[in-house]
Scaffold this motif. Structure first.
Motif, mmCIF file in Angstrom:
data_model
loop_
_atom_site.group_PDB
_atom_site.id
_atom_site.type_symbol
_atom_site.label_atom_id
_atom_site.label_comp_id
_atom_site.label_asym_id
_atom_site.label_seq_id
_atom_site.Cartn_x
_atom_site.Cartn_y
_atom_site.Cartn_z
ATOM 1 N N LEU A 50 -18.634 8.657 5.438
ATOM 2 C CA LEU A 50 -19.923 9.121 4.932
ATOM 3 C C LEU A 50 -19.875 9.352 3.427
ATOM 4 O O LEU A 50 -20.895 9.206 2.734
ATOM 5 N N ARG A 51 -18.705 9.698 2.925
ATOM 6 C CA ARG A 51 -18.560 9.942 1.487
ATOM 7 C C ARG A 51 -18.457 8.631 0.708
ATOM 8 O O ARG A 51 -18.965 8.505 -0.418
ATOM 9 N N ASP A 52 -17.779 7.644 1.320
ATOM 10 C CA ASP A 52 -17.554 6.374 0.620
ATOM 11 C C ASP A 52 -17.481 5.249 1.654
ATOM 12 O O ASP A 52 -16.525 5.159 2.430
ATOM 13 N N ALA A 53 -18.483 4.392 1.664
ATOM 14 C CA ALA A 53 -18.552 3.305 2.649
ATOM 15 C C ALA A 53 -17.399 2.321 2.515
ATOM 16 O O ALA A 53 -17.104 1.571 3.457
ATOM 17 N N LYS A 54 -16.703 2.342 1.377
ATOM 18 C CA LYS A 54 -15.572 1.431 1.214
ATOM 19 C C LYS A 54 -14.438 1.753 2.191
ATOM 20 O O LYS A 54 -13.570 0.908 2.427
ATOM 21 N N THR A 55 -14.462 2.964 2.762
ATOM 22 C CA THR A 55 -13.463 3.334 3.775
ATOM 23 C C THR A 55 -13.502 2.352 4.938
ATOM 24 O O THR A 55 -12.489 2.115 5.597
ATOM 25 N N LEU A 56 -14.664 1.762 5.181
ATOM 26 C CA LEU A 56 -14.837 0.835 6.307
ATOM 27 C C LEU A 56 -14.056 -0.461 6.130
ATOM 28 O O LEU A 56 -13.914 -1.233 7.082
ATOM 29 N N GLN A 57 -13.543 -0.708 4.941
ATOM 30 C CA GLN A 57 -12.790 -1.940 4.716
ATOM 31 C C GLN A 57 -11.539 -2.016 5.583
ATOM 32 O O GLN A 57 -10.962 -3.095 5.754
ATOM 33 N N ALA A 58 -11.121 -0.880 6.145
ATOM 34 C CA ALA A 58 -9.966 -0.869 7.052
ATOM 35 C C ALA A 58 -10.308 -1.497 8.402
ATOM 36 O O ALA A 58 -9.399 -1.782 9.201
ATOM 37 N N LEU A 59 -11.596 -1.711 8.679
ATOM 38 C CA LEU A 59 -12.030 -2.288 9.946
ATOM 39 C C LEU A 59 -12.361 -3.764 9.780
ATOM 40 O O LEU A 59 -12.938 -4.172 8.766
ATOM 41 N N ASP A 60 -12.046 -4.548 10.792
ATOM 42 C CA ASP A 60 -12.414 -5.966 10.809
ATOM 43 C C ASP A 60 -13.935 -6.075 10.897
ATOM 44 O O ASP A 60 -14.553 -5.610 11.866
ATOM 45 N N SER A 61 -14.533 -6.699 9.917
ATOM 46 C CA SER A 61 -15.995 -6.780 9.863
ATOM 47 C C SER A 61 -16.571 -7.754 10.884
ATOM 48 O O SER A 61 -17.777 -7.748 11.132
ATOM 49 N N GLU A 62 -15.711 -8.583 11.505
ATOM 50 C CA GLU A 62 -16.190 -9.534 12.499
ATOM 51 C C GLU A 62 -16.135 -8.967 13.922
ATOM 52 O O GLU A 62 -16.655 -9.584 14.856
#
Length: 364
Positions: A50-62
């Motif tokens: 919630l603070r920084d959406a870039k944290t999601l880069q650890a997840l496979d986007s596909e």
């Protein structure tokens, strides 16, 4: 962004791989999270997302992700961020609190004169049982979520005749008192207290055309009983598991209770090797067999579990070691309530006590 109920999720995880991102604090995740043979589980801190959406880069986007939090609310906020960032995301409704309440019905036996079902509480590793014969039913080790059992009884037109617990549970609230009051039937157990009918060793029950025999099996607790159904199916409570035996240390008497447990296990091993062992808990999803139930024949368990062949002294030394293991969450108030309903009757409080793993076994 979609949502999914725990019932839909439970059925889906039995059929296909699911990727779960758990956004609770890491210590909570490490202690207890959704597991299964088709579950890919990953932890990411929800606050960081919630603070920084870039944290999601650890997840496979596909990968399609199911987002899980404690109660389902934070997951909605995180799911909205993931949706905005282009992820295929579904939120588990009610979070881990709802998963903790999810029950799943599986047939153990469908015989000409009776049916025996295992009711799995996947989020807790708790197992209860329903025996039905000629329109009558008996429940064993039910959870506090008694509406689950009422739905099963009503859907099949079965009349509840009795309820029984194998012992005073330390990891979850018994449904015995609630079902006894709702259906005006006796609640049987080996520990005497108001509202409980006291079991006797060798006592027999008739459910339709089937005989159930109570066998005193002290050790995990002094009040422990096993139930032999139709001479072939043994509900062992927390005396004997598929991959271990019961812990004798939760009452503070590991040596004495360990000696009792050894004697009880020797007695149970006098039954036929084809006897089907049905415990009250499981510690890991791998204990669910290819038929979808937690079970094993006595002969198979004897071949797999060296503790069943240990002499008394070495057996007690082994199970005493479990005394240093972590206890079930909130086990002291849970035991106090289960003994005599001492404590709050607020369902929300009783449910909150149970959050977390069961921790009732001493591994082989």
């Amino acid at each position: 962004m979609r949502t999914i109920s725990v019932e839909e999720f439970g059925q889906a995880m039995n059929q296909k791989p699911l990727a779960v991102v758990d956004i609770r604090p890491f210590d909570d995740y490490q202690a207890w999270h959704i597991e299964g043979p088709r579950i890919e589980s990953q932890h990411l801190d929800g606050t960081s997302i919630l603070r920084d959406a870039k944290t999601l880069q650890a997840l496979d986007s596909e990968t399609p992700w199911v987002v899980v939090c404690a109660l389902g609310e934070t997951a909605k906020a995180v799911g909205a961020v993931m949706d905005r960032e282009g992820y295929d995301v579904t939120v588990l409704e009610g979070g881990m609190a709802a998963w903790n309440r999810y029950h799943e019905l599986h047939a153990v036996a469908e015989e000409p004169t009776f049916s025996l079902f295992q009711i799995q509480r996947r989020g807790k590793g708790c197992l209860s049982y329903l025996l039905a014969s000629n329109g009558e039913a008996m429940l064993f080790d039910p959870s506090q979520f008694v509406d689950v059992y009422q739905r099963i009884l009503d859907q099949n037109g079965w009349r509840l005749k009795a309820v029984a617990d194998t012992h005073v549970h330390a990891d979850h609230i018994t449904g015995g008192f609630f079902l006894s009051e709702r259906y005006h039937v006796p609640f049987w157990r080996g520990q005497n207290s108001p509202g409980v009918s006291l079991l006797q060793d060798g006592q027999e029950f008739k459910v339709g055309a089937v005989t159930v025999k109570a066998i005193a099996s002290p050790g995990h607790t002094p009040d422990s009983f096993s139930f032999l159904i139709a001479g072939r199916y043994l509900l062992t409570g927390d005396a004997l598991f598929v991959s271990g035996v019961g812990r004798p240390d939760l009452g503070g008497h590991a040596k004495e209770w360990g000696e009792d447990l050894h004697r009880s296990l020797q007695q149970l091993q006098s039954l036929a090797p084809e006897t089907v062992i049905l415990p009250a808990h499981y510690a890991h999803w791998s204990e669910i067999n290819d038929h979808g139930i937690v079970a094993g024949t006595l002969g198979d368990l004897q071949a797999q579990n060296p503790l069943l062949h240990e002499p008394l002294e070495s057996f007690v030394n082994h199970v005493e070691a479990s005394a240093s293991a972590m206890t079930p969450p909130n086990y002291e108030p849970i035991v106090a309530f289960n003994v005599s309903q001492k404590g709050p009757l607020d369902p929300a409080i009783l449910r909150s006590w149970e959050i977390g793993p069961n921790r009732c076994a001493a591994p082989a």
